[in-house]
Each structure stands twice: as C-alpha cells, then as structure tokens.
Design an enzyme around this catalytic site. Structure first.
Site, PDB file in Angstrom:
ATOM      1  N   CYS A  78       0.854  -0.993  -0.002  1.00  0.00           N
ATOM      2  CA  CYS A  78      -0.122   0.006   0.053  1.00  0.00           C
ATOM      3  C   CYS A  78       0.736   1.264  -0.022  1.00  0.00           C
ATOM      4  O   CYS A  78       0.824   2.305  -0.909  1.00  0.00           O
ATOM      5  CB  CYS A  78      -0.919   0.237   1.022  1.00  0.00           C
ATOM      6  N   HIS A  87      -1.796   1.487   7.088  1.00  0.00           N
ATOM      7  CA  HIS A  87      -2.199   1.483   5.685  1.00  0.00           C
ATOM      8  C   HIS A  87      -2.220   2.967   5.131  1.00  0.00           C
ATOM      9  O   HIS A  87      -2.903   3.831   6.104  1.00  0.00           O
ATOM     10  CB  HIS A  87      -3.755   0.846   5.363  1.00  0.00           C
ATOM     11  N   ASP A 127      -7.506   4.318  -3.509  1.00  0.00           N
ATOM     12  CA  ASP A 127      -6.631   3.540  -2.829  1.00  0.00           C
ATOM     13  C   ASP A 127      -6.327   2.484  -3.819  1.00  0.00           C
ATOM     14  O   ASP A 127      -6.951   1.338  -4.221  1.00  0.00           O
ATOM     15  CB  ASP A 127      -7.242   2.859  -1.425  1.00  0.00           C
TER      16      ASP A 127
END
Length: 288
Positions: A68, A107, A122
C-alpha cells in the site's frame, strides 16, 4: 522521475491534461491492472524503502509491484504532478482473526479533492478488496463497482470501508470433485479519519510490517493483480484466479497449488514480474 515513463509502465495512452474525475478513474484503473500489489521483497531478502525515488525505480523501471505505501505514495506523486489536490490519510486494517482494528495506523490511502467533492483513492489494497474506481466520500451509500458493492460509513468522525462480496463459485480440483458455493457476505476492510498525514508518519509501520513475526506480510508472501474481468493472486504456493460476476451475480474462483518449478514462470506470465533474488513462498497461520 518522468510522468511519461510512468504512463508507459501502466499502458496509459489517454490525455492527462484535464485533471477531472474521468481522467483520475482512467489512470487509476490502468495502475491497478498493470502494477501488482505484492510483498515479495520481504521473501527475497530485500528491504522495502519508503523513499519515492526508490519506489519509482522499483515499480516503474524494474516493473515490480509494491504494497500500500509504495503504490499509493507513487500514485500521490503522479496525481499531484497532474494537478490534483491530494491528501495522505492513514487507515487501520480490520483483522478478521481478532475481530478488531489495530491500535495504530498500518495503511496509506489518498483523499482527492475535486470539483467541490472528496474522493477516496486507494491503489494499494489488492486481492478481492481492491476498489476499481475512486469512491466518493459519502456515508451510507452503496457504490457498486465491478468487484462488488463498496460502502463508506461515518460514525463520529471515523470512516469505515466495507465491501459486499458476491456469492463465490469455487473450483478447487485438488481438494474437491464438485464446486463449492460460498454465500454473499459483507466484509469490513479498514477504518480511517480525515486527519492529513505526512509520509514520515508511515516510516514506523513500514518497518514494523516487514519485520514483526506476527505481521501478515511476514507470515504470507502475497502477489495479486487486477485483470480486466477479475483478479489473480499468488499467496504462498496457492494461485487463485477470479472472474467477477461470471454468471447469476456469482464470481467464479479457480484455485490450484503450484510446484516450485512453476513459480518463476507463473510470476512472469501472470504478473509480469521477474525477481533478481531467490523467492521463498510463505503461508503460515498468522495467529496461533
């Protein structure tokens, strides 16, 4: 770093001159279908560095993927370069085994301000919970996408992301002679607030997630890539391929276990990844 080189990496041939929602969505979809979500560096004896130029070289020039913080940090640079208003946010990823969210953020995701609206972008969650389009930051509204129905819920300043998965038609010839149907279910993904973050705030969790013995990324080697109609994922030795909405609002899931001699070929053919160092697949239970 060169934005045109990035566009070549994701095979994007559109015009980036108008930073609107359509362009954002198009670039985002090209990104997730070209750049794998993966943590293979951990299982090749490499260190994952949260440095933009290092990430650029790894993903754009060496044609690797990332997790991520790598994917979304790179994506934030791309979108800022094109004129988008970007805010870094921190999330806490839901842990099903504990039915809980962690105490600290683990994250990185992006908030994009566009034409008076806010969107969540995302490009670094991967697997079956990867969004395919930016999500408008509104609470309690279903936002259907190809992977399923995503939803944001806000409670007292905390936002929760969840996804309703379709029924799954699971073909696993190695363990069963007949397909197994898994029911539709709503999954929690993560929670976050709208507190702006600096990339330095992720340095600690970037190190922790690649070194802690109970980290998901230490106990499992993961490589997943979104395709035009689903996803493919290699977790440990298990290769899973999904076709979304195959029929009757049901996803088709095919699973097989790989032999060691297949790994290099599968990584190259399915994920366009060639590794420099020896890769050791791992898939241990996270909690004992």
């Amino acid at each position: 770093m060169d934005i045109k080189e990035y566009f070549d990496r994701i095979s994007y041939q559109g015009s980036p001159n108008n930073p609107d929602l359509a362009t954002l969505s198009d670039i985002f979809q090209h990104h997730i279908q070209a750049i794998p979500y993966e943590n293979l560096s951990i299982h090749c004896g490499e260190r994952i560095e949260l440095d933009l130029e290092v990430i650029y070289k790894k993903i754009v020039r060496n044609k690797r993927g990332g997790w991520c913080m790598e994917n979304n940090y790179l994506l934030s640079w791309v979108l800022k370069t094109l004129g988008y208003d970007i805010i870094l946010l921190g999330a806490k990823v839901y842990v099903p085994e504990l039915d809980a969210y962690p105490d600290e953020i683990n994250h990185l995701l992006l908030q994009v301000e566009l034409d008076g609206k806010s969107y969540i972008v995302d490009g670094g969650f991967g697997m079956a919970y990867q969004m395919w389009q930016p999500m408008e930051l509104i609470s309690g509204t279903d936002q259907p996408q190809t992977p399923g129905i995503f939803r944001l819920q806000e409670e007292n300043g905390t936002w929760y992301l969840e996804k309703v998965k379709r029924k799954q038609w699971v073909l696993n010839p190695s363990t069963s002679t007949s397909p197994n149907v898994e029911n539709e279910v709503c999954h929690r993904i993560y929670l976050f607030t709208l507190q702006p973050r600096d990339i330095e705030e992720f340095m600690g969790c970037n190190l922790h997630l690649q070194t802690a013995p109970d980290s998901l990324f230490v106990t499992k080697s993961i490589c997943s890539l979104q395709t035009t109609d689903g996803i493919r994922a290699l977790v440990g030795w298990k290769l899973t391929e999904v076709k979304y909405n195959y029929r009757d609002n049901m996803d088709l899931v095919e699973i097989r276990m790989l032999a060691e001699e297949e790994l290099e070929k599968i990584l190259k053919e399915k994920f366009s990844i060639t590794l420099d160092k020896k890769f050791v697949p791992v898939d241990f239970p996270r909690f004992f």
